[in-house]
Design a protein around this motif. Structure first.
Motif, PDB file in Angstrom:
ATOM      1  N   ASP A  58       0.850  -1.144   0.070  1.00 27.32           N
ATOM      2  CA  ASP A  58       0.210  -0.020   0.108  1.00 27.32           C
ATOM      3  C   ASP A  58       0.818   1.181   0.031  1.00 27.32           C
ATOM      4  O   ASP A  58       1.665   1.516   0.901  1.00 27.32           O
ATOM      5  CB  ASP A  58      -0.971   0.022   1.406  1.00 27.32           C
ATOM      6  CG  ASP A  58      -1.796   1.245   1.310  1.00 27.32           C
ATOM      7  OD1 ASP A  58      -1.700   2.060   0.560  1.00 27.32           O
ATOM      8  OD2 ASP A  58      -2.622   1.109   2.266  1.00 27.32           O
ATOM      9  N   SER A  59       0.742   2.062  -1.048  1.00 28.45           N
ATOM     10  CA  SER A  59       1.791   3.164  -1.140  1.00 28.45           C
ATOM     11  C   SER A  59       1.081   4.362  -0.729  1.00 28.45           C
ATOM     12  O   SER A  59       1.742   5.655  -0.867  1.00 28.45           O
ATOM     13  CB  SER A  59       2.185   3.351  -2.632  1.00 28.45           C
ATOM     14  OG  SER A  59       1.082   3.521  -3.629  1.00 28.45           O
ATOM     15  N   GLY A  83       3.760   6.674  -1.348  1.00 34.19           N
ATOM     16  CA  GLY A  83       5.110   6.258  -2.193  1.00 34.19           C
ATOM     17  C   GLY A  83       6.213   6.909  -1.861  1.00 34.19           C
ATOM     18  O   GLY A  83       7.260   6.853  -2.804  1.00 34.19           O
ATOM     19  N   ARG A 104       4.822   6.791  -6.199  1.00 34.48           N
ATOM     20  CA  ARG A 104       3.492   6.377  -6.825  1.00 34.48           C
ATOM     21  C   ARG A 104       2.697   6.709  -5.696  1.00 34.48           C
ATOM     22  O   ARG A 104       2.540   6.911  -4.579  1.00 34.48           O
ATOM     23  CB  ARG A 104       3.606   4.716  -7.125  1.00 34.48           C
ATOM     24  CG  ARG A 104       3.931   3.974  -5.826  1.00 34.48           C
ATOM     25  CD  ARG A 104       3.991   2.528  -6.270  1.00 34.48           C
ATOM     26  NE  ARG A 104       4.182   1.833  -4.512  1.00 34.48           N
ATOM     27  CZ  ARG A 104       4.192   0.568  -4.634  1.00 34.48           C
ATOM     28  NH1 ARG A 104       4.552  -0.417  -5.516  1.00 34.48           N
ATOM     29  NH2 ARG A 104       4.178   0.035  -3.511  1.00 34.48           N
ATOM     30  N   THR A 105       1.379   6.471  -6.361  1.00 36.60           N
ATOM     31  CA  THR A 105       0.027   6.309  -5.400  1.00 36.60           C
ATOM     32  C   THR A 105      -0.640   5.002  -5.540  1.00 36.60           C
ATOM     33  O   THR A 105      -0.399   4.427  -6.586  1.00 36.60           O
ATOM     34  CB  THR A 105      -0.811   7.597  -5.653  1.00 36.60           C
ATOM     35  OG1 THR A 105      -1.249   7.372  -6.835  1.00 36.60           O
ATOM     36  CG2 THR A 105      -0.156   8.973  -5.397  1.00 36.60           C
ATOM     37  N   GLY A 106      -1.651   4.599  -4.572  1.00 41.02           N
ATOM     38  CA  GLY A 106      -2.574   3.408  -4.636  1.00 41.02           C
ATOM     39  C   GLY A 106      -2.023   2.223  -4.252  1.00 41.02           C
ATOM     40  O   GLY A 106      -0.884   2.115  -3.355  1.00 41.02           O
ATOM     41  N   ARG A 107      -2.823   1.264  -4.147  1.00 39.70           N
ATOM     42  CA  ARG A 107      -2.359  -0.209  -3.485  1.00 39.70           C
ATOM     43  C   ARG A 107      -2.473  -1.143  -4.572  1.00 39.70           C
ATOM     44  O   ARG A 107      -2.292  -2.141  -4.084  1.00 39.70           O
ATOM     45  CB  ARG A 107      -3.800  -0.256  -2.589  1.00 39.70           C
ATOM     46  CG  ARG A 107      -3.653   0.633  -1.364  1.00 39.70           C
ATOM     47  CD  ARG A 107      -5.440   0.419  -0.786  1.00 39.70           C
ATOM     48  NE  ARG A 107      -5.331  -0.953  -0.202  1.00 39.70           N
ATOM     49  CZ  ARG A 107      -5.815  -1.187   1.098  1.00 39.70           C
ATOM     50  NH1 ARG A 107      -5.888  -0.035   1.813  1.00 39.70           N
ATOM     51  NH2 ARG A 107      -5.897  -2.366   1.386  1.00 39.70           N
ATOM     52  N   TYR A 110      -1.060   0.719  -9.581  1.00 40.62           N
ATOM     53  CA  TYR A 110      -0.607   1.998  -9.027  1.00 40.62           C
ATOM     54  C   TYR A 110      -0.298   3.144 -10.134  1.00 40.62           C
ATOM     55  O   TYR A 110      -0.336   2.537 -11.155  1.00 40.62           O
ATOM     56  CB  TYR A 110       0.928   1.655  -8.330  1.00 40.62           C
ATOM     57  CG  TYR A 110       1.002   0.388  -7.346  1.00 40.62           C
ATOM     58  CD1 TYR A 110       0.694   0.860  -6.204  1.00 40.62           C
ATOM     59  CD2 TYR A 110       1.362  -0.682  -7.576  1.00 40.62           C
ATOM     60  CE1 TYR A 110       0.786  -0.265  -5.150  1.00 40.62           C
ATOM     61  CE2 TYR A 110       1.337  -1.720  -6.691  1.00 40.62           C
ATOM     62  CZ  TYR A 110       0.930  -1.401  -5.444  1.00 40.62           C
ATOM     63  OH  TYR A 110       0.945  -2.395  -4.502  1.00 40.62           O
TER      64      TYR A 110
END
Length: 370
Positions: A58-59, A83, A104-107, A110
């Motif tokens: 998870d970033s 991230g 990065r972003t997101g899980r 990404y």
């Protein structure tokens, strides 16, 4: 962890404190409003049930801010930094800034199109000042000359299927008196690191890249122009210093040897190896008893099957190069930073991966016994 824990690195490092971090990618000691803090960006958190992978997790993470109090670091706040890869402190006049970079972003899936946020200190807090559209951002570097202020941003990846909506190449920004504006774009495709220095009346900027040449640039006619290549692939970091009448440049290559180079009046020539594959970052420590170079090792092998439990090194200057003074364990080691507090010297070391490729790994504070 207490100082009863055995010393490592030939007795030069005494384990002092552990900080709970996850995927830590850098350590930055910074004095804010008269108090010492340690800023630690985090790349990822572990996701329950997700297979172990160094590029998973998870970033949507935070930059942790620890405050030194009563001889220890304690949690002192946080800033959003998905991230998280880097944080940089610098000043322009009376203004204090923090520049942050995240990859990065997101899980999963990404998004590597991110915002590199620059904060300014105001009213006892860090307030967002400017956002720079970035792509897989990894490291900021601030330098100044002739009254001008520059920020260099290392960024980019070259992977099939990864689309860049933001500028993808590493770049240099300049302060125009009110904000940072684009100054120069470099050719690098997967940027990692920078080092600015002045030598014999010339100004140089070293740039490390993973898939493009790691290159030394010289300031000429109002821009940085390439003058020397160090490796075509796998570059991670540079560190410049002067000692015993010579000028030296250390270069880390994660897939090959890290090498100390010596200036011959025209270019930097290889002098000797600083160790084999895995090198990611350097820290130079000047003391009354000598000069030391810390080499932090990240992984060996491929991202699909990395070996994360490696030995990093401390080298001691002997007048014509570095000799190995000791080794210490790191786990996906990413950065090291020396600092002083309460009349003692310390070294903060960020670790990002466990031996089984999970992100919850402590950042370690050592007391330096140099």
């Amino acid at each position: 962890m207490t100082e009863t824990t055995p010393a490592v690195a030939g007795g030069l490092l005494v384990p002092y404190q552990r900080l709970a971090t996850s995927g830590a990618r850098a350590v930055l000691p910074v004095t804010v409003d008269g108090a010492l803090h340690l800023a630690v960006p985090q790349m990822a958190l572990d996701l329950p049930g997700q297979p172990a992978h160094m590029n998973g997790g998870d970033s949507d993470t935070d930059l942790l801010l620890f405050r030194w109090r009563d001889g220890r670091f304690e949690q002192g706040g946080r800033l959003p930094l998905p991230g998280g890869e880097d944080v940089l402190a610098f000043a322009i006049g009376e203004d204090r800034f923090l520049a942050t970079a995240g990859i990065r972003t997101g899980r999963g899936p990404y998004d590597l199109n991110t915002q590199a946020v620059i904060y300014r200190r105001a009213g006892g807090a860090w307030e967002p000042f400017q956002s720079i559209p970035a792509f897989a951002a990894k490291q900021w570097h601030h330098f100044t000359f002739d009254g001008r202020h520059f920020l260099a941003l290392a960024q980019g990846v070259t992977l099939d299927g990864i689309a860049a909506r933001h500028p993808r190449q590493s770049c240099i920004l300049e302060w125009d008196g009110a904000r940072f504006v684009e100054f120069q774009t470099l050719e690098g495709g997967w940027g990692y690191n920078w080092e600015f220095f002045e030598l014999e009346g010339q100004r140089f900027l070293a740039y490390a890249d993973h898939t493009s040449p790691s290159r030394l640039y010289r300031w000429a006619d109002g821009a940085f122009v390439p003058v020397q290549d160090f490796a075509n692939l796998s570059g991670r970091a540079f560190r410049f210093f002067e000692a015993d009448g010579g000028a030296w440049l250390a270069f880390a290559n994660i897939a090959g040897d890290s090498v100390l180079h010596r200036w011959d009046g025209r270019r930097f020539e290889p002098h000797h190896s600083l160790g084999g594959p895995g090198g990611r970052e350097f820290e130079l420590i000047h003391t009354g008893s000598g000069l030391y170079l810390v080499r932090i090792c990240f992984i060996q092998g491929s991202p699909a099957a990395p070996k994360t439990d490696l030995m990093s090194q401390i080298h001691r200057w002997d007048g014509d190069g570095f000799v190995l003074a000791g080794e210490f364990p790191t786990f996906g080691g990413t950065d090291a930073a020396a600092f002083e507090a309460d009349g003692q010297r310390f070294l903060a070391v960020s670790n990002s991966l466990t031996p089984d490729i999970r992100f919850r790994q402590d950042t370690v504070i050592y007391r330096l016994a140099l």
